[in-house]
Motif scaffolding. Structure first.
Motif, mmCIF file in Angstrom:
data_model
loop_
_atom_site.group_PDB
_atom_site.id
_atom_site.type_symbol
_atom_site.label_atom_id
_atom_site.label_comp_id
_atom_site.label_asym_id
_atom_site.label_seq_id
_atom_site.Cartn_x
_atom_site.Cartn_y
_atom_site.Cartn_z
ATOM 1 N N ARG A 178 0.821 -1.099 -0.128
ATOM 2 C CA ARG A 178 0.048 -0.011 0.309
ATOM 3 C C ARG A 178 0.794 1.403 -0.073
ATOM 4 N NH1 ARG A 178 -4.610 1.480 2.892
ATOM 5 N NH2 ARG A 178 -5.291 3.566 2.380
ATOM 6 N N ALA A 179 2.035 1.210 0.817
ATOM 7 C CA ALA A 179 2.822 2.418 1.006
ATOM 8 C C ALA A 179 3.424 2.596 -0.721
ATOM 9 C CB ALA A 179 3.756 2.178 1.713
ATOM 10 N N TRP A 180 3.968 1.740 -1.386
ATOM 11 C CA TRP A 180 4.452 1.969 -2.727
ATOM 12 C C TRP A 180 3.517 2.270 -3.571
ATOM 13 C CZ3 TRP A 180 4.062 0.958 -7.710
ATOM 14 C CH2 TRP A 180 5.194 0.988 -8.627
ATOM 15 N N ASP A 181 1.975 2.049 -3.394
ATOM 16 C CA ASP A 181 1.136 2.491 -4.331
ATOM 17 C C ASP A 181 0.945 4.022 -3.989
ATOM 18 O OD1 ASP A 181 0.825 0.012 -5.474
ATOM 19 O OD2 ASP A 181 -1.054 -0.492 -4.208
ATOM 20 N N LEU A 182 0.950 4.334 -2.704
ATOM 21 C CA LEU A 182 0.823 5.685 -2.498
ATOM 22 C C LEU A 182 2.161 6.725 -2.675
ATOM 23 C CD1 LEU A 182 -0.415 5.571 1.160
ATOM 24 C CD2 LEU A 182 -2.017 6.146 -0.793
ATOM 25 N N ALA A 183 3.211 6.135 -2.547
ATOM 26 C CA ALA A 183 4.418 6.694 -2.825
ATOM 27 C C ALA A 183 4.600 7.096 -4.327
ATOM 28 C CB ALA A 183 5.795 6.093 -2.415
ATOM 29 N N ALA A 184 4.253 5.891 -5.130
ATOM 30 C CA ALA A 184 4.531 6.126 -6.689
ATOM 31 C C ALA A 184 3.474 6.962 -7.317
ATOM 32 C CB ALA A 184 4.212 4.535 -7.311
ATOM 33 N N GLN A 185 2.631 7.734 -6.497
ATOM 34 C CA GLN A 185 1.629 8.393 -7.162
ATOM 35 C C GLN A 185 2.294 9.956 -7.455
ATOM 36 O OE1 GLN A 185 -1.711 8.672 -4.646
ATOM 37 N NE2 GLN A 185 -2.222 6.761 -4.932
ATOM 38 N N ARG A 186 3.523 10.171 -6.890
ATOM 39 C CA ARG A 186 4.261 11.407 -6.910
ATOM 40 C C ARG A 186 5.815 11.230 -7.366
ATOM 41 N NH1 ARG A 186 3.687 16.318 -2.551
ATOM 42 N NH2 ARG A 186 5.313 17.910 -3.543
ATOM 43 N N PRO A 187 6.682 11.988 -8.029
ATOM 44 C CA PRO A 187 7.908 11.591 -8.102
ATOM 45 C C PRO A 187 8.704 12.116 -6.936
ATOM 46 C CG PRO A 187 7.183 13.592 -9.442
ATOM 47 C CD PRO A 187 5.796 12.684 -9.001
ATOM 48 N N ASN A 188 9.742 11.501 -6.698
ATOM 49 C CA ASN A 188 10.785 11.807 -5.478
ATOM 50 C C ASN A 188 9.966 11.531 -4.313
ATOM 51 O OD1 ASN A 188 12.867 12.814 -4.249
ATOM 52 N ND2 ASN A 188 12.264 14.828 -4.251
ATOM 53 N N SER A 189 9.685 10.448 -4.276
ATOM 54 C CA SER A 189 8.947 9.825 -2.881
ATOM 55 C C SER A 189 9.803 8.743 -2.420
ATOM 56 C CB SER A 189 7.387 9.421 -3.299
ATOM 57 O OG SER A 189 6.716 10.413 -3.679
ATOM 58 N N ALA A 190 9.422 8.632 -1.278
ATOM 59 C CA ALA A 190 10.150 7.272 -0.505
ATOM 60 C C ALA A 190 9.410 6.623 0.589
ATOM 61 C CB ALA A 190 11.482 8.018 0.293
ATOM 62 N N GLN B 240 10.353 -4.655 -9.457
ATOM 63 C CA GLN B 240 11.019 -4.989 -10.638
ATOM 64 C C GLN B 240 10.424 -4.571 -11.880
ATOM 65 O OE1 GLN B 240 10.254 -9.307 -9.917
ATOM 66 N NE2 GLN B 240 12.243 -9.771 -9.021
ATOM 67 N N ARG B 241 9.351 -4.266 -11.694
ATOM 68 C CA ARG B 241 8.783 -3.597 -13.160
ATOM 69 C C ARG B 241 8.838 -2.179 -13.082
ATOM 70 N NH1 ARG B 241 7.651 -6.652 -17.095
ATOM 71 N NH2 ARG B 241 5.815 -5.390 -17.868
ATOM 72 N N ARG B 242 9.187 -1.599 -12.065
ATOM 73 C CA ARG B 242 9.535 0.036 -12.021
ATOM 74 C C ARG B 242 10.746 0.044 -10.989
ATOM 75 N NH1 ARG B 242 4.912 4.115 -10.597
ATOM 76 N NH2 ARG B 242 3.942 2.864 -12.208
ATOM 77 N N PRO B 243 12.078 -0.303 -11.469
ATOM 78 C CA PRO B 243 12.981 -0.183 -10.775
ATOM 79 C C PRO B 243 13.489 1.344 -10.432
ATOM 80 C CG PRO B 243 13.746 -0.537 -12.983
ATOM 81 C CD PRO B 243 12.376 -0.801 -12.960
ATOM 82 N N ASP B 244 12.802 2.324 -11.201
ATOM 83 C CA ASP B 244 13.163 3.915 -10.704
ATOM 84 C C ASP B 244 11.893 4.243 -9.643
ATOM 85 O OD1 ASP B 244 11.321 3.653 -12.584
ATOM 86 O OD2 ASP B 244 12.099 5.544 -13.614
ATOM 87 N N GLY B 245 11.204 3.372 -9.321
ATOM 88 C CA GLY B 245 10.272 3.966 -8.272
ATOM 89 C C GLY B 245 10.618 4.239 -7.214
ATOM 90 N N PRO B 246 9.699 4.221 -6.041
ATOM 91 C CA PRO B 246 10.019 4.982 -4.610
ATOM 92 C C PRO B 246 10.983 3.825 -3.994
ATOM 93 C CG PRO B 246 7.585 4.577 -5.021
ATOM 94 C CD PRO B 246 8.180 4.009 -6.160
ATOM 95 N N ALA B 247 12.055 4.874 -3.493
ATOM 96 C CA ALA B 247 12.953 4.062 -2.569
ATOM 97 C C ALA B 247 12.629 3.547 -1.213
ATOM 98 C CB ALA B 247 14.251 5.151 -2.363
ATOM 99 N N LEU B 248 13.117 2.586 -0.815
ATOM 100 C CA LEU B 248 12.676 2.137 0.593
ATOM 101 C C LEU B 248 13.991 2.213 1.584
ATOM 102 C CD1 LEU B 248 10.770 0.400 2.282
ATOM 103 C CD2 LEU B 248 11.640 -1.658 1.339
ATOM 104 N N ALA B 249 13.686 2.561 2.545
ATOM 105 C CA ALA B 249 14.648 2.720 3.605
ATOM 106 C C ALA B 249 14.008 2.170 4.794
ATOM 107 C CB ALA B 249 15.073 3.900 3.918
ATOM 108 N N HIS B 250 14.885 1.104 5.216
ATOM 109 C CA HIS B 250 14.180 0.271 6.452
ATOM 110 C C HIS B 250 15.170 0.160 7.631
ATOM 111 C CE1 HIS B 250 16.604 -3.337 5.867
ATOM 112 N NE2 HIS B 250 16.540 -2.960 4.582
ATOM 113 N N LEU B 251 14.658 0.266 8.851
ATOM 114 C CA LEU B 251 15.178 0.073 10.027
ATOM 115 C C LEU B 251 14.676 -0.522 10.904
ATOM 116 C CD1 LEU B 251 17.695 1.228 11.649
ATOM 117 C CD2 LEU B 251 16.131 3.347 12.489
ATOM 118 N N GLN B 252 15.554 -1.727 11.226
ATOM 119 C CA GLN B 252 15.072 -2.686 12.455
ATOM 120 C C GLN B 252 15.331 -2.233 13.808
ATOM 121 O OE1 GLN B 252 15.733 -7.048 11.291
ATOM 122 N NE2 GLN B 252 15.596 -7.755 13.501
ATOM 123 N N PHE B 253 14.240 -2.624 14.556
ATOM 124 C CA PHE B 253 14.711 -2.344 16.059
ATOM 125 C C PHE B 253 14.785 -3.710 16.685
ATOM 126 C CE2 PHE B 253 12.830 1.583 14.475
ATOM 127 C CZ PHE B 253 13.442 2.653 15.124
#
Length: 818
Positions: free
Chosen positions: A608-620, A643-656
């Protein structure tokens, strides 16, 4: 006046009631009742309590002390009934009526329980005599019925007759006690059956029911064996009817109910109140597999030593981790662990001690080393295997750790880059366990010793480490015990010369005169215009809520922000104030409204986050999460997006917190997926990211390449730089679809002695085993060591040249003897 006794004679002329005539009772039936109705049940109970035979192979008839009392009720009631049959005037008949009814109900229930194995028990009588034990409930039932019949017959002949009522009240009471004792098990098994349903509403209802009323100890037992359901007879009946989760489903379910991986807690005893656990507690069903799997009782880490050597100017480090495993059980066991490496790190050395002698590993293709390891494991010999298990993670397997106090000692060498905080400072996160199948010894001291040619400091949370400056150009951090544990990351900071942005080294595996050059590039990065924050709703995140809230106090208000809570259902934490997205209520306040429970599947929220972020360029997408130990489905839909949109939103993850992460493992190799865990302190890593998004910031990238001799620039460093270059090159070749490129990657990894996605390391015991596997152990002279590299500087070379010239002149001018 006691029920069932004759009334006192209050009228002198009234005749006294006559006691019932004493009937002739068969000596055989009396002996049969004494042996099979009293002695045999007691012996059966004692044998089961001492050995647990039935619990191990069939069903546990006495999973707790309360069940033991119920089983002991039957021979006690039969003893009282036998005494009443033999007595001149049976007393307390109504009490005996109820006791006998309960005994009939209990014996009948257990007789039905063991009825399926009755034919086998009859055969067992003929051959071993032990077949009498499963038949004990049936014999006890027959004796209880016969004694009831004889006593009722005597009381009916009394004058006046003494009423000896029906047994139905006692039978109902017996089944009521059994149902009451089995209620937690029944509720847990029914809840687990609902929680693995394919119907989403039913699944959620089952999860909520288990979190509120489930028996977590039973869930843990189901993770180790389906036999765990047989804690009581009702649980066994439900399990046999198929109304319970499989072992794999139970492992996933334990995480979803508790929020903790099942192998992060101690394995359960089948008999907590008995003197010993069952034999199957010591079996390891994950032996030689590709997963850490369940905890093994008796296996522990007894010694742990971390040594690190940091070259801050070259922005690299070499770490050695020495581990000693001990085994107090009666079987050989395999120690398995998933180890979290420093970011960008690679295993470059593997050593096993055999008979006190160090044996270095052989490096080969992934399939080759795995096959060699498994073939030796089947022969119960001494191998150790290391393969990759996702980004910055490896799986280590050691077998066998000898039984009865035996030990096994191994060492891993890890080459890694520093995570540059600035050109003047770098950070190193030391390796730690993400998942393990062994415990920690009570007296375990995790000893850490790091050295560098520049000042070192510990990241907050590791104040146990003491800073030292034993000599010019030598700085150290060391410590042991306290808050230092092998399953929590330890972060270090090293100062460096900000002017040094280039360094080089000779390429040790090259026959030509090639060198490896490293250049630190500085890149300006603009903050994203839109960020979708995915917050893991698992219970373990609750302890980090305050930490996350403090970091988000500095969240830039001009970034359009959406917050998704990944709980059992995706919940958007909308701002409480009016206005444009991101305005009104601060993001930190929205995060405070989050509620945490169990373990949650984060994949739907990430999609769901990818779908929301992909609606606007320069999203993360910013994903803040705890461990993700279970594969809950939905990964392919997420992989498809990147894989289909490699230039799509970047994912930064942090594990606690620690623990495995199967989601990140399956996202390995995808573009725009980055881990933020650099220092070992999640709060500092998150604060640094948020501060960087407040304005245009600088990012530091390493550019490593092979160059011809004579074209080097900057400072010379150790050949660990060449290993990092080879590791980078292997990953580039391994990402290719061409088989020739993958073969080239495997050859390069083997030549540079690296553990990569296409290669691994294994230590075998004999030269014959290496020959059969087609492997060759590395030359001990080529392995990296903790010794500080001796790299002559240009001034040193000049001094050596002057001294040599002086010696030549002196030698030529020396007068010759006649």
């Amino acid at each position: 006046m006691t029920p069932g006794t004759p009334a006192p004679n209050t009228q002198p002329n009234q005749a006294l009631p006559k006691p019932p005539p004493k009937q002739h009772v068969s000596s055989f039936m009396l002996g049969f009742s004494a042996v099979c109705g009293i002695l045999l049940p007691l012996v059966t109970l004692a044998v089961e309590c001492a050995t647990g035979w039935s619990a191990e192979i069939y069903v546990d008839p006495v999973p707790s002390a309360w069940y033991m009392l119920l089983v002991a009720w039957v021979p006690l009631a039969n003893l009282l009934m036998l005494l009443a049959v033999q007595s001149r005037w049976p007393r307390y008949t109504q009490g005996l009526d109820w006791l006998n009814g309960v005994a009939i109900g209990l014996a009948g229930y257990y007789a039905l329980l063991f009825l399926p194995i009755a034919p086998v028990a009859v055969i067992g009588i003929l051959f071993w005599g032990m077949g009498l034990l499963p038949l004990a409930p049936l014999f006890s039932l027959l004796c209880a019925l016969w004694l009831r019949r004889k006593l009722r017959s005597r009381l009916n002949e009394a004058e006046p007759p003494v009423r000896f009522g029906g047994a139905w009240r006692g039978i109902l009471a017996a089944f009521g006690m059994i149902v009451l004792l089995g209620l937690p098990t029944t509720a847990t098994l029914v809840g687990s059956h609902l929680a693995v349903s394919r119907n989403r509403p039913i699944e959620l209802a089952g999860l909520r029911f288990l979190r509120a009323f489930g028996d977590r100890d039973l869930l843990l037992r189901l993770c180790y064996s389906r036999q765990g359901a047989a804690r009581d007879p009702i649980g066994w009946l439900l399990a046999e009817s198929g109304h319970t989760a499989t072992q794999a489903e139970a492992q996933s379910l334990y995480y979803r109910v508790t929020g903790t991986p099942f192998n992060a807690v101690k394995p359960p005893y089948v008999h907590r109140w008995r003197a010993r656990g069952m034999a199957r507690d010591e079996w390891d069903f994950g032996l030689g597999g590709d997963a850490v799997a369940a905890r093994v009782r008796g296996l522990s880490l007894s010694e742990s030593r971390l040594d690190a050597r940091i070259d801050a100017d070259a922005a690299l480090a070499y770490t050695e981790w020495t581990l000693v495993f001990s085994n107090t059980s009666h079987r050989q066991h395999e120690a398995r662990a998933q180890i979290m490496l420093p970011p960008g790190g690679v295993v470059t050395r593997l050593t096993l001690w055999i008979d006190g002698e160090e044996r270095e590993a052989a490096f080969g293709t992934r399939a080759q080393v795995k096959q060699a390891y498994r073939s030796v494991v089947r022969k119960r010999r001494d191998p150790v295997l290391v393969t990759t298990a996702g980004p910055d993670r490896v799986l280590m397997q050691c077998f066998p750790v000898p039984p009865a106090g035996g030990t096994m000692k191994v060492r891993l060498g890890i080459t890694s880059p520093l995570a540059l905080q600035s050109l003047a400072q770098g950070a190193l996160r030391l390796p730690c366990f993400a998942e393990r199948n062994f415990g920690f010894a009570r007296d375990l001291m995790h000893a850490v010793w790091a050295e560098s040619g520049a000042p070192l400091a510990a990241v907050s949370g590791t104040s146990v480490l003491r800073a030292e400056n034993p000599g010019p150009g030598l700085y150290a951090l060391r410590g042991s015990g306290g808050t230092l544990t092998a399953d929590k990351p330890i972060g270090l900071r090293a100062d460096r010369n900000a002017q040094v942005v280039e360094c080089w080294t000779a390429q040790p595996r090259s026959e030509s005169a090639e060198l490896v050059q490293q250049l630190i590039r500085v890149r300006k990065v603009a903050p994203p215009a839109r960020v979708v924050v995915v917050l893991d709703g698992s219970r373990r995140m609750a302890e980090f809520a305050a930490t996350i809230g403090r970091a988000f106090q500095r969240w830039p208000a001009r970034i359009e922000t959406t917050v998704l809570l990944a709980s059992d259902q995706i919940r958007e934490l909308e701002p409480g104030g009016a206005g444009a997205p991101g305005a009104g209520e601060p993001v930190a306040a929205r995060l405070d409204r989050a509620r945490y429970a169990g373990g949650c599947n984060n994949l739907p929220a990430l999609a769901r986050a990818w779908d929301l972020a992909a609606q606007r360029p320069n999203s993360a997408i910013l994903w803040l999460h705890a461990a993700q130990p279970a594969e809950l489905g939905g990964i392919e839909a997420l992989r498809q997006r990147w894989q289909r949109r490699p230039d799509g939103p970047a994912l930064a993850h942090l594990q606690f917190g620690g623990g495995p992460n199967v989601v990140v493992t399956q996202l390995d190799g995808l573009p725009n997926v980055q881990s933020l865990s650099m220092t070992g302190d999640p709060e500092q890593d998150l604060t640094r990211l948020i501060a960087g998004w407040s304005a245009t910031t600088e990012q530091y990238e390493f550019s490593r390449s092979a160059v011809d001799a004579g074209r080097q620039a900057g400072k010379r460093t150790s050949d660990h730089l060449a290993r990092l270059w080879a590791f980078q090159r292997v990953r580039e070749l391994g990402a290719s679809r061409r088989q020739s490129a993958r073969d080239e990657a495997a050859a390069l990894a083997t030549a540079f002695q690296l553990v990569t996605p296409v290669s691994g390391a294994v230590v075998l015991e004999t030269a014959a085993q290496y020959k059969v596997a087609g492997l060759k152990p590395v030359d001990p002279e080529t392995v990296p060591t903790m010794t500080a590299p001796s790299i002559p500087e240009p001034e040193t070379w000049l001094l050596v040249g002057v001294v040599c010239l002086f010696l030549i002149v002196v030698q030529t001018r020396r007068p010759r003897l006649a």
